[in-house]
Design a protein around this motif. Structure first.
Motif, PDB file in Angstrom:
ATOM      1  N   GLU A 182     -61.888  64.297  13.570  1.00 47.06           N
ATOM      2  CA  GLU A 182     -63.319  64.139  13.781  1.00 47.06           C
ATOM      3  C   GLU A 182     -63.745  64.939  15.018  1.00 47.06           C
ATOM      4  O   GLU A 182     -62.986  65.048  15.989  1.00 47.06           O
ATOM      5  CB  GLU A 182     -63.622  62.650  13.990  1.00 47.06           C
ATOM      6  N   VAL A 183     -64.958  65.513  14.947  1.00 44.65           N
ATOM      7  CA  VAL A 183     -65.528  66.203  16.105  1.00 44.65           C
ATOM      8  C   VAL A 183     -66.825  65.488  16.481  1.00 44.65           C
ATOM      9  O   VAL A 183     -67.649  65.207  15.606  1.00 44.65           O
ATOM     10  CB  VAL A 183     -65.847  67.682  15.771  1.00 44.65           C
ATOM     11  N   ARG A 184     -66.941  65.151  17.768  1.00 47.40           N
ATOM     12  CA  ARG A 184     -68.168  64.472  18.212  1.00 47.40           C
ATOM     13  C   ARG A 184     -68.548  65.001  19.599  1.00 47.40           C
ATOM     14  O   ARG A 184     -67.698  65.088  20.484  1.00 47.40           O
ATOM     15  CB  ARG A 184     -67.921  62.965  18.287  1.00 47.40           C
ATOM     16  N   GLU A 185     -69.778  65.373  19.727  1.00 51.42           N
ATOM     17  CA  GLU A 185     -70.310  65.848  21.010  1.00 51.42           C
ATOM     18  C   GLU A 185     -69.397  66.870  21.681  1.00 51.42           C
ATOM     19  O   GLU A 185     -69.009  66.732  22.835  1.00 51.42           O
ATOM     20  CB  GLU A 185     -70.533  64.656  21.964  1.00 51.42           C
ATOM     21  N   ILE A 208     -61.643  64.401  18.360  1.00 49.89           N
ATOM     22  CA  ILE A 208     -61.193  63.028  18.592  1.00 49.89           C
ATOM     23  C   ILE A 208     -59.796  62.839  18.008  1.00 49.89           C
ATOM     24  O   ILE A 208     -59.598  62.976  16.794  1.00 49.89           O
ATOM     25  CB  ILE A 208     -62.152  62.004  17.933  1.00 49.89           C
ATOM     26  N   LYS A 261     -60.219  62.332  23.657  1.00 51.03           N
ATOM     27  CA  LYS A 261     -61.223  63.353  23.364  1.00 51.03           C
ATOM     28  C   LYS A 261     -60.784  64.664  23.991  1.00 51.03           C
ATOM     29  O   LYS A 261     -60.493  64.716  25.177  1.00 51.03           O
ATOM     30  CB  LYS A 261     -62.579  62.952  23.935  1.00 51.03           C
ATOM     31  N   SER A 311     -62.049  68.253  24.794  1.00 48.37           N
ATOM     32  CA  SER A 311     -63.288  69.025  24.796  1.00 48.37           C
ATOM     33  C   SER A 311     -62.999  70.500  24.518  1.00 48.37           C
ATOM     34  O   SER A 311     -61.834  70.910  24.400  1.00 48.37           O
ATOM     35  CB  SER A 311     -64.008  68.874  26.136  1.00 48.37           C
ATOM     36  N   SER A 370     -71.290  67.799  15.064  1.00 46.09           N
ATOM     37  CA  SER A 370     -70.567  66.554  14.771  1.00 46.09           C
ATOM     38  C   SER A 370     -70.192  66.481  13.296  1.00 46.09           C
ATOM     39  O   SER A 370     -70.960  66.873  12.424  1.00 46.09           O
ATOM     40  CB  SER A 370     -71.422  65.347  15.153  1.00 46.09           C
ATOM     41  N   GLY A 371     -69.007  65.980  13.056  1.00 46.73           N
ATOM     42  CA  GLY A 371     -68.462  65.928  11.700  1.00 46.73           C
ATOM     43  C   GLY A 371     -66.953  65.985  11.806  1.00 46.73           C
ATOM     44  O   GLY A 371     -66.359  65.284  12.629  1.00 46.73           O
ATOM     45  N   SER A 372     -66.326  66.824  10.980  1.00 46.18           N
ATOM     46  CA  SER A 372     -64.874  66.950  11.058  1.00 46.18           C
ATOM     47  C   SER A 372     -64.469  68.408  11.015  1.00 46.18           C
ATOM     48  O   SER A 372     -65.186  69.256  10.492  1.00 46.18           O
ATOM     49  CB  SER A 372     -64.205  66.214   9.892  1.00 46.18           C
ATOM     50  N   LYS A 388     -69.125  68.115   7.044  1.00 44.13           N
ATOM     51  CA  LYS A 388     -70.083  67.131   7.544  1.00 44.13           C
ATOM     52  C   LYS A 388     -69.493  65.738   7.361  1.00 44.13           C
ATOM     53  O   LYS A 388     -68.893  65.451   6.327  1.00 44.13           O
ATOM     54  CB  LYS A 388     -71.400  67.210   6.756  1.00 44.13           C
ATOM     55  N   ALA A 436     -67.354  62.177   8.973  1.00 48.97           N
ATOM     56  CA  ALA A 436     -65.990  61.898   9.408  1.00 48.97           C
ATOM     57  C   ALA A 436     -65.255  61.149   8.319  1.00 48.97           C
ATOM     58  O   ALA A 436     -65.846  60.486   7.491  1.00 48.97           O
ATOM     59  CB  ALA A 436     -66.013  61.081  10.689  1.00 48.97           C
TER      60      ALA A 436
END
Lengths: 258, 339
Positions: free
Chosen positions: B243-246, B250, B256, B258, B264-266, B336, B338
């Motif tokens: 998963e990718v967030r901000e 993840i 996390k 960076s 955001s999505g995967s 798109k 997670a």
């Protein structure tokens, strides 16, 4: 357990099971006038005498008729029942199975008495009709069981294939299912035939003047005439049964189905 | 979609209270080879049985060649089906198995002989016409099963995992055989399988199913290169999905990392694009296996389980070795949502 103990137990068991058979054969070979063992002298005369007895011939014909046609009608009823029980999840399947098995669970005497009391006497069924029904009912459990076993080895997608090729459901049953369970059906027939032919307790209640199955006729004969012909006849019948089963095993692999 | 030949509209299929397929709509063009792909229990076989008429839909409709066949019984639908187990008739010869459907249609004996022989020749069983199915090999039984359906010239041919009982080599042969037959006859085919390689190799269009719904559908290259969901990506061999967030990746452990700019999505990586030997992540080789052209690795790391590969020419990293690796963003496939 020691080797000899094993042999002893097997030997005793076999003697117990098969011994009477040899005694009967020997008793029938007697040259004397009375049913006895050991036989008084040796002769084949009682084996020939069996065929001279008029009532034996008549009751043999009746027993044959019941065994053949009773079993056939049991198959006509039992094969569809087995099919339905093995292919569909029916609402009262367990109840139906119990009812179908009932004739072997309920003692024959009760079945015979029941048929006599509630069919023959109040409804004026002829004795032959009642006998026919009784023998059919007694064979149904075997027919259902044996045919169910061979249906369970037959994949149901074969029927679906037949339907997709254009068959109706019934057509698929006749053209695809029946040819593939014919071994089981034949095995059920033989088992039913032997069961029906050897049936005593039910037939005992359903015998009337001039209508007797062979085993009942033999009992009646012995009450009056105590000669070795009954032993000779028993031996012949036992040999017939053994012969049928032997052939069935040889050509059908009978023991796979029973 | 232009001129659909088989069309399923809002099909809901159920066994008793268990809904196997819900509100499925699908249009298949004439002459198209469609594969229904998915894990067991996804509803692909159920859908196929409904097209065949072996299962009536709870709701929705099925049209074949412009006619609503929803209520037409299976034996009148003109649909052929090759079963996973082949479902040949063991009491009939090869010839009679193929003749079965023709005899039901009251075709004359001469005509039957001609058509059966022709169709046995097509599948190269002409020499074996008098054998019983039990005397044929798996591949031959498979071809017989095909011939038995094809001889009736069905409008649609359905195949239920027809290659799954064959060994690997034979499976490849039969695959191309099937393609040849389909191209030559121009017949519309629906092929059910759980094997993504098979689905991609055969199909004009792949329908990926999950839990009774269509997850994604498209040409093999679309599905292979652009899976639109995590499930589809996983099924198409993107074995490393995070998963990718901000702006951060993840890890399975919640960490996390960076430096990822994807929305955001995967992000998903195939084993081949995971670079080993250098990078910001560290892991331990838990397994290494030889796969001909390459070494395949299973690596445990704080991020989670990673699968990777290196060319077979290089010596492998041994089991237990610690190594650095990278999940380069430019090789990651964006999804798109997670998992």
């Amino acid at each position: 357990m020691g080797k000899w103990t094993t042999f002893l137990i097997i030997g005793l068991t076999l003697t117990f099971l098969i011994g009477p058979f040899f005694i009967i054969i020997a008793a029938g070979l007697s040259a004397g006038e009375n049913l006895a063992f050991p036989p008084e002298g040796l002769s084949l005369k009682w084996y020939w005498a069996v065929f001279e007895v008029e009532s034996f011939r008549e009751s043999f014909a009746l027993s044959m008729f019941l065994a053949v046609f009773g079993t056939l009608s049991a198959l006509v009823l039992g094969v569809p029942a087995a099919y339905a029980l093995s292919r569909y999840r029916l609402p009262f399947a367990e109840t139906v199975k119990t009812i179908v098995a009932a004739p072997i669970i309920v003692p024959g005497i009760i079945v015979g008495l029941g048929l006599l009391r509630y069919l023959v006497i109040p409804l004026n069924f002829t004795v032959s009709m009642a006998l026919f029904m009784a023998h059919t009912a007694l064979v149904i459990p075997y027919a259902v069981r044996v045919v169910t076993a061979s249906l369970e080895n037959l994949r149901s997608d074969m029927e679906e294939a037949a339907i997709l090729l254009g068959c109706t459901r019934f057509g698929a049953f006749v053209k695809v299912v029946l040819p593939n369970i014919r071994g089981g059906v034949l095995a059920a027939f033989i088992l039913g035939f032997v069961t029906s032919f050897n049936q005593v307790p039910v037939s005992l209640f359903l015998s009337g003047p001039g209508v007797r199955t062979l085993p009942i006729d033999m009992l009646a004969y012995m009450e009056i005439t105590y000669d070795p012909s009954v032993a000779a006849l028993s031996a012949l019948l036992a040999i017939m049964s053994v012969g049928i089963i032997f052939l069935a095993e040889k050509f059908l692999g009978f023991s796979r189905y029973v | 979609m232009s001129e659909s030949f088989v069309s399923l509209k809002n099909l809901t299929l159920a066994y008793g209270d268990t809904v196997a397929v819900s509100q499925l709509s699908l249009n298949i063009r004439k002459g198209e080879l469609i594969t229904l792909l998915g894990p067991s229990g996804c509803g692909k076989t159920t859908t196929m049985r409904a097209i065949a008429g072996l299962l009536s839909p709870r709701s929705g409709s099925i049209e074949i060649d412009g006619t609503d066949v929803t209520k037409v019984p299976a034996n009148k639908r003109g649909v052929g089906l090759v079963f996973q187990s082949y479902a040949l008739f063991p009491h009939l010869s090869t010839f009679e198995n193929v003749a079965f459907g023709l005899r039901l249609r009251k075709v004359s004996n001469g005509e039957i002989k001609k058509r059966v022989e022709q169709s046995l020749d097509t599948v190269e069983l002409g020499e074996l016409a008098n054998r019983k199915p039990s005397e044929l090999s798996g591949g031959q039984q498979q071809r017989l099963s095909l011939a038995r359906s094809l001889v009736l010239e069905p409008k649609v041919m359905l195949l239920d995992e027809p290659l799954s009982n064959l060994d690997a080599r034979l499976r490849l042969d039969m695959r191309s055989e099937l393609q040849r037959l389909q191209r030559n006859s121009g017949i519309t085919m629906v092929f059910v399988t759980h094997d993504q390689g098979e689905a991609l190799a055969l199909a004009d269009r792949v329908v990926l199913m999950k839990d009774g719904l269509i997850e994604q559908m498209g040409t093999p290259t679309e599905l292979y290169n652009h899976p639109s969901t995590v499930f589809a990506a996983d099924f198409m061999g993107f074995e490393n999905i995070f998963e990718v967030r901000e702006g951060a990746l993840i890890g399975r452990d919640g960490s996390k990392i960076s430096g990822y700019n994807a929305p955001s999505g995967s992000l998903a990586w195939r084993p081949g694009v995971v670079s080993l030997g250098s990078g910001p992540f560290h892991g331990t080789v838990a397994g290494v296996s030889f796969a001909g052209e390459m070494w395949e690795y299973v690596i445990t790391s704080p991020l989670g389980r990673i699968t990777a590969s290196t060319p077979a020419g290089n010596p492998p990293y041994p089991i237990g070795a610690t190594l650095a690796f990278d999940l380069p963003e430019q090789f990651g496939h964006q999804i798109k949502g997670a998992g």
